[in-house]
Design a protein around this motif. Structure first.
Motif, short mmCIF file in Angstrom:
data_model
loop_
_atom_site.label_atom_id
_atom_site.label_comp_id
_atom_site.label_asym_id
_atom_site.label_seq_id
_atom_site.Cartn_x
_atom_site.Cartn_y
_atom_site.Cartn_z
N CYS A 15 -27.61 88.44 139.88
CA CYS A 15 -27.77 87.12 139.29
C CYS A 15 -26.48 86.72 138.58
N ILE A 16 -25.98 85.53 138.89
CA ILE A 16 -24.85 84.96 138.16
C ILE A 16 -25.38 83.71 137.46
N HIS A 17 -25.24 83.68 136.15
CA HIS A 17 -25.87 82.58 135.42
C HIS A 17 -24.96 82.01 134.34
N GLY A 18 -25.20 80.74 134.05
CA GLY A 18 -24.53 80.04 132.96
C GLY A 18 -25.55 79.20 132.22
N HIS A 19 -25.13 78.57 131.14
CA HIS A 19 -26.00 77.62 130.45
C HIS A 19 -25.31 76.27 130.38
N LEU A 20 -26.12 75.22 130.41
CA LEU A 20 -25.61 73.86 130.48
C LEU A 20 -25.48 73.18 129.13
N ASP A 21 -26.13 73.71 128.09
CA ASP A 21 -26.07 73.07 126.78
C ASP A 21 -24.83 73.51 126.00
N VAL A 22 -24.48 72.72 125.00
CA VAL A 22 -23.35 73.03 124.13
C VAL A 22 -23.77 72.81 122.68
N VAL A 23 -23.01 73.39 121.76
CA VAL A 23 -23.26 73.16 120.34
C VAL A 23 -22.69 71.79 119.94
N PRO A 24 -23.13 71.24 118.81
CA PRO A 24 -22.62 69.93 118.39
C PRO A 24 -21.11 69.94 118.13
N ALA A 25 -20.51 68.78 118.26
CA ALA A 25 -19.09 68.60 117.96
C ALA A 25 -18.92 67.33 117.14
N ASN A 26 -18.26 67.45 116.00
CA ASN A 26 -17.95 66.30 115.16
C ASN A 26 -16.62 65.71 115.61
N ALA A 27 -16.70 64.55 116.25
CA ALA A 27 -15.51 63.96 116.88
C ALA A 27 -14.38 63.74 115.88
N LEU A 66 -27.90 86.70 146.20
CA LEU A 66 -27.24 86.16 145.02
C LEU A 66 -28.15 85.10 144.42
N VAL A 67 -28.56 85.29 143.19
CA VAL A 67 -29.40 84.33 142.48
C VAL A 67 -28.53 83.62 141.46
N VAL A 68 -28.39 82.32 141.61
CA VAL A 68 -27.51 81.52 140.75
C VAL A 68 -28.39 80.63 139.87
N VAL A 69 -28.19 80.72 138.55
CA VAL A 69 -29.04 79.99 137.61
C VAL A 69 -28.18 79.31 136.56
N PHE A 70 -28.55 78.06 136.26
CA PHE A 70 -27.92 77.31 135.18
C PHE A 70 -29.03 76.98 134.17
N PHE A 71 -29.01 77.69 133.04
CA PHE A 71 -30.10 77.63 132.07
C PHE A 71 -29.95 76.46 131.09
N ALA A 72 -31.07 76.01 130.59
CA ALA A 72 -31.13 75.15 129.42
C ALA A 72 -31.18 76.02 128.16
N ASP A 73 -30.83 75.42 127.00
CA ASP A 73 -31.22 75.90 125.67
C ASP A 73 -30.63 77.22 125.20
N GLU A 80 -38.56 72.60 134.37
CA GLU A 80 -38.50 71.86 133.11
C GLU A 80 -39.48 72.45 132.11
N SER A 81 -38.96 73.00 131.02
CA SER A 81 -39.81 73.57 129.98
C SER A 81 -40.41 72.48 129.10
N ASP A 82 -39.61 71.49 128.77
CA ASP A 82 -40.01 70.28 128.05
C ASP A 82 -39.29 69.12 128.73
N PRO A 83 -39.73 67.89 128.51
CA PRO A 83 -39.02 66.77 129.12
C PRO A 83 -37.52 66.80 128.80
N GLY A 84 -36.70 66.82 129.85
CA GLY A 84 -35.26 66.82 129.68
C GLY A 84 -34.62 68.19 129.52
N ARG A 85 -35.44 69.23 129.35
CA ARG A 85 -34.89 70.58 129.17
C ARG A 85 -34.98 71.31 130.50
N THR A 86 -33.94 71.15 131.31
CA THR A 86 -33.99 71.50 132.72
C THR A 86 -33.09 72.68 133.06
N THR A 87 -33.64 73.62 133.82
CA THR A 87 -32.92 74.77 134.36
C THR A 87 -32.86 74.62 135.88
#
Length: 439
Positions: free
Chosen positions: A78-90, A140-147, A55-62
């Protein structure tokens, strides 16, 4: 032996992830990635793996987990992805962006393309490995990044700077944005699926322009109006024609596409060739030269008051070796009354379209799609591979998807009505499983 194949659960995992709102507004607000990270941890622990969270900051978890390979002396993958997304206007969407609705054979929702589809494929493959006791050829290093969507400062860069041990002995990495297909018409008039394997990335410079002037009453003439000075700077930047340069990945793509389609091209005339790429041509056009796009404005506080300053944000992307020239050009175009501040920068990347890992990626695609053509390309955006490169890790974009010819896929990155076909997710999972097993 497990009877559940990874492609049997990838759609479920993708939908589960989309339903978790991980919007990254880029200003520190938003829900963060903690809930999605907890979901990933649960999915991994369910099959006996023990991931670690950071956790880099509260709630920002890898989330990261290492799976030991048969040959631990080899450089790890290493196989990696990110968990965050850009905003979406519904209001702009046909569906709830976080509803993960199944419609027309697709999973709809923010992240379906960027990049909870790949996250789901990774999870499905890793869960299958754990259930079946499969040992990869190397670690195999598997990572799911924040931010990632805000430059990775609280995700991949945080991990590289503060937890480099996670990537010990890692030499190569794969992630977004490549491996998806475009359908072109070849020189014989037949449709041909061509997969774009990302080998290069442009560099990033996010700037803030601040124009200074003389504050005053809105009824009084003012030849030092900060808003006018900013507008003039913006106009000069918008009108600037950045010179073209064809880096190796771009030239190889264009030459390969020309050979496949029989369409000639030159440095001055490549419109007919790019038309073969459909919606994907936007990404390619963005790699023909440096770019600078104004994305945000902030000026004024009352209708009858001339403010003393006005600002704009500019998203600049530069080709390898062009950063200094780009910055000098922007400062000259901005003019003497406009300050140029760098808010975020990151490097450009170039990797070879050759070697064992590239051969394995190509073979994994052709094992599932025997007639596939594979060409390299340069990404106009950026990925977490930039951060990993600081540790000497060579990164590629390979989120394999066999797409329908009529699906305008590339424009859905950060676009509206983002969606991915369920068959494409299942195909990509099989390809990724093959790659992991042979690499």
């Amino acid at each position: 032996m497990s009877e559940t194949r990874p492609e049997d659960e990838v759609v479920r995992i993708c939908r589960d992830l989309i339903r978790i709102d991980t919007t990254n507004y880029g200003d520190g607000s938003g829900p963060g990635e903690a809930e999605a990270a907890a979901y990933v941890v649960d999915q991994l622990r369910e099959v006996g793996l023990e991931p670690t969270t950071y956790e880099s900051d509260p709630g920002r978890t890898t989330v990261a987990v290492r799976i030991p390979g048969a040959d631990r002396e080899r450089g790890a993958l290493c196989i990696h992805g990110h968990l965050d997304v850009v905003p979406a206007n519904a209001e702009d969407w046909q569906v709830d962006p976080f509803g993960a609705e199944l419609r027309d054979g697709c999973v709809w929702g923010r992240g379906a393309v960027d990049m909870k589809d790949m996250d789901a494929m990774i999870l499905a493959c890793v869960r299958d490995m754990a259930r079946t006791g499969t040992v990869p050829p190397r670690d195999l290093v598997v990572v799911f990044f924040a931010d990632e969507e805000a430059g990775g400062r609280k995700g991949s860069h945080f991990m590289v700077e503060h937890h480099p041990e996670v990537f010990e002995n890692v030499t190569e990495a794969i992630s977004e944005v490549g491996g998806y297909s475009v359908t072109v018409t070849d020189r014989h008039g037949d449709e041909k699926r061509t997969y774009l394997l990302q080998t290069s990335e442009k560099g990033i410079t996010w700037l803030r322009l601040t124009a200074h002037g003389r504050a005053g009453h809105g009824s009084v003439p003012n030849d030092e109006n900060a808003i006018v000075r900013l507008a003039e700077a913006i106009a000069r930047i918008a009108e600037h024609k950045w010179p073209r340069e064809y880096i190796p990945a771009v030239r190889t793509l264009l030459d390969g596409l020309s050979e496949l389609t029989g369409t000639p091209w030159s440095d001055e005339d490549l419109e007919d060739l790019l038309d073969h790429l459909g919606g994907a041509q936007g990404f390619v056009r963005g790699t023909l030269q440096d770019t600078s796009n104004v994305t945000m404005l902030d000026a004024g506080y009352k209708h009858n008051v001339i403010p003393q300053q006005a600002s704009a944000n500019v998203d600049c992307r530069f080709l390898p070796g062009h950063e200094d020239d780009l910055m000098a050009t922007i400062r000259e175009l901005a003019g003497e009354h406009v300050e140029v501040e760098v808010l975020h920068r990151d490097i450009s990347l170039e990797a070879p379209f050759e070697g064992d890992l590239v051969e394995r990626m190509v073979q994994a695609l052709r094992d599932e799609d025997p007639d596939a053509e594979v060409l390299p390309y340069c990404l106009s955006g950026g990925t977490d591979n930039k951060a990993l490169s600081l540790l000497g890790i060579t990164g590629y974009g390979f989120a394999p998807l066999r797409l329908p010819a009529d699906l305008d896929f590339a424009p859905m990155f950060h676009g509206i009505d983002e969606r991915v076909p369920t068959e494409s997710l299942e195909f990509g999972t099989r390809v990724l499983q093959r790659l992991i097993a042979t690499s």
